[in-house]
Design a protein around this motif. Structure first.
Motif, PDB file in Angstrom:
ATOM      1  N   ALA A   1      -4.872  -1.859   0.452  1.00 49.55           N
ATOM      2  CA  ALA A   1      -5.101  -1.482   1.897  1.00 49.55           C
ATOM      3  C   ALA A   1      -6.265  -2.116   2.555  1.00 49.55           C
ATOM      4  O   ALA A   1      -6.322  -2.683   3.590  1.00 49.55           O
ATOM      5  CB  ALA A   1      -5.144   0.095   2.231  1.00 49.55           C
ATOM      6  N   THR A   2      -7.151  -2.352   1.805  1.00 52.79           N
ATOM      7  CA  THR A   2      -8.623  -2.964   2.205  1.00 52.79           C
ATOM      8  C   THR A   2      -8.517  -4.529   1.791  1.00 52.79           C
ATOM      9  O   THR A   2      -9.435  -5.097   2.185  1.00 52.79           O
ATOM     10  CB  THR A   2      -9.870  -2.295   1.514  1.00 52.79           C
ATOM     11  OG1 THR A   2      -9.753  -2.224  -0.035  1.00 52.79           O
ATOM     12  CG2 THR A   2      -9.660  -1.005   1.734  1.00 52.79           C
ATOM     13  N   ASP A   3      -7.542  -4.981   1.079  1.00 55.54           N
ATOM     14  CA  ASP A   3      -7.844  -6.567   0.746  1.00 55.54           C
ATOM     15  C   ASP A   3      -7.473  -7.329   1.982  1.00 55.54           C
ATOM     16  O   ASP A   3      -7.340  -8.732   2.001  1.00 55.54           O
ATOM     17  CB  ASP A   3      -7.037  -6.764  -0.493  1.00 55.54           C
ATOM     18  CG  ASP A   3      -5.291  -6.712  -0.490  1.00 55.54           C
ATOM     19  OD1 ASP A   3      -5.035  -6.649   0.871  1.00 55.54           O
ATOM     20  OD2 ASP A   3      -4.993  -7.326  -1.441  1.00 55.54           O
ATOM     21  N   GLY A   4      -6.971  -6.668   2.956  1.00 50.42           N
ATOM     22  CA  GLY A   4      -6.503  -7.569   4.120  1.00 50.42           C
ATOM     23  C   GLY A   4      -5.245  -8.107   4.341  1.00 50.42           C
ATOM     24  O   GLY A   4      -4.626  -8.283   5.477  1.00 50.42           O
TER      25      GLY A   4
ATOM     26  N   LYS B   1      -5.189   1.774  -2.425  1.00 47.77           N
ATOM     27  CA  LYS B   1      -6.551   1.582  -1.808  1.00 47.77           C
ATOM     28  C   LYS B   1      -7.024   0.403  -1.456  1.00 47.77           C
ATOM     29  O   LYS B   1      -7.556  -0.255  -0.694  1.00 47.77           O
ATOM     30  CB  LYS B   1      -7.659   2.733  -2.276  1.00 47.77           C
ATOM     31  CG  LYS B   1      -8.242   3.488  -1.202  1.00 47.77           C
ATOM     32  CD  LYS B   1      -9.272   4.402  -1.870  1.00 47.77           C
ATOM     33  CE  LYS B   1     -10.258   4.171  -2.578  1.00 47.77           C
ATOM     34  NZ  LYS B   1     -11.188   5.090  -2.848  1.00 47.77           N
ATOM     35  N   ARG B   2      -6.996  -0.461  -2.742  1.00 48.65           N
ATOM     36  CA  ARG B   2      -7.322  -1.862  -2.912  1.00 48.65           C
ATOM     37  C   ARG B   2      -6.556  -2.835  -1.952  1.00 48.65           C
ATOM     38  O   ARG B   2      -6.945  -3.532  -1.337  1.00 48.65           O
ATOM     39  CB  ARG B   2      -7.508  -2.566  -4.006  1.00 48.65           C
ATOM     40  CG  ARG B   2      -8.490  -2.064  -5.326  1.00 48.65           C
ATOM     41  CD  ARG B   2      -8.439  -2.843  -6.546  1.00 48.65           C
ATOM     42  NE  ARG B   2      -7.625  -2.247  -7.400  1.00 48.65           N
ATOM     43  CZ  ARG B   2      -7.723  -1.208  -8.192  1.00 48.65           C
ATOM     44  NH1 ARG B   2      -8.921  -0.575  -8.034  1.00 48.65           N
ATOM     45  NH2 ARG B   2      -6.869  -0.794  -9.048  1.00 48.65           N
TER      46      ARG B   2
ATOM     47  N   THR C   1       0.777  -1.179   0.040  1.00 49.51           N
ATOM     48  CA  THR C   1      -0.048   0.070   0.084  1.00 49.51           C
ATOM     49  C   THR C   1       0.887   1.036  -0.132  1.00 49.51           C
ATOM     50  O   THR C   1       0.768   2.029  -0.977  1.00 49.51           O
ATOM     51  CB  THR C   1      -1.022   0.012   1.258  1.00 49.51           C
ATOM     52  OG1 THR C   1      -1.594  -0.968   1.201  1.00 49.51           O
ATOM     53  CG2 THR C   1      -1.724   1.175   1.326  1.00 49.51           C
TER      54      THR C   1
END
Length: 78
Positions: A72-75, A69-70, A7
């Motif tokens: 950061a949110t994919d875990g 951003k993806r 990220t």
């Protein structure tokens, strides 16, 4: 963006692209001012080239930001 960056890596690349976009836009403004003063078509052509580079850097920055951003949110954080 094809490589698997973290990220932070994506966000750093987005920031670099935005800095490059700003530099391109400043050069464009300078060439437009020179064209207004001298009427030299060469300055206008350089301004158009710098505008195209700025738009390219803007698209690159947006893509890097969205990828970050993806990530950061994919875990997985990578």
């Amino acid at each position: 963006m094809s490589d698997d960056k973290s990220t932070a890596g994506n966000m750093l690349d987005a920031a670099k692209a935005k800095i490059n976009e700003g530099a391109d836009r400043l050069r464009e403004a300078g060439h437009n001012a020179a064209h207004a003063v001298t009427g030299d078509a060469h300055h206008k052509a350089e301004a158009l080239e710098d505008r195209a580079k700025a738009e390219l850097h803007n698209r690159e920055a947006n893509a890097e930001y969205n990828e970050g951003k993806r990530e950061a949110t994919d875990g997985d954080g990578k």
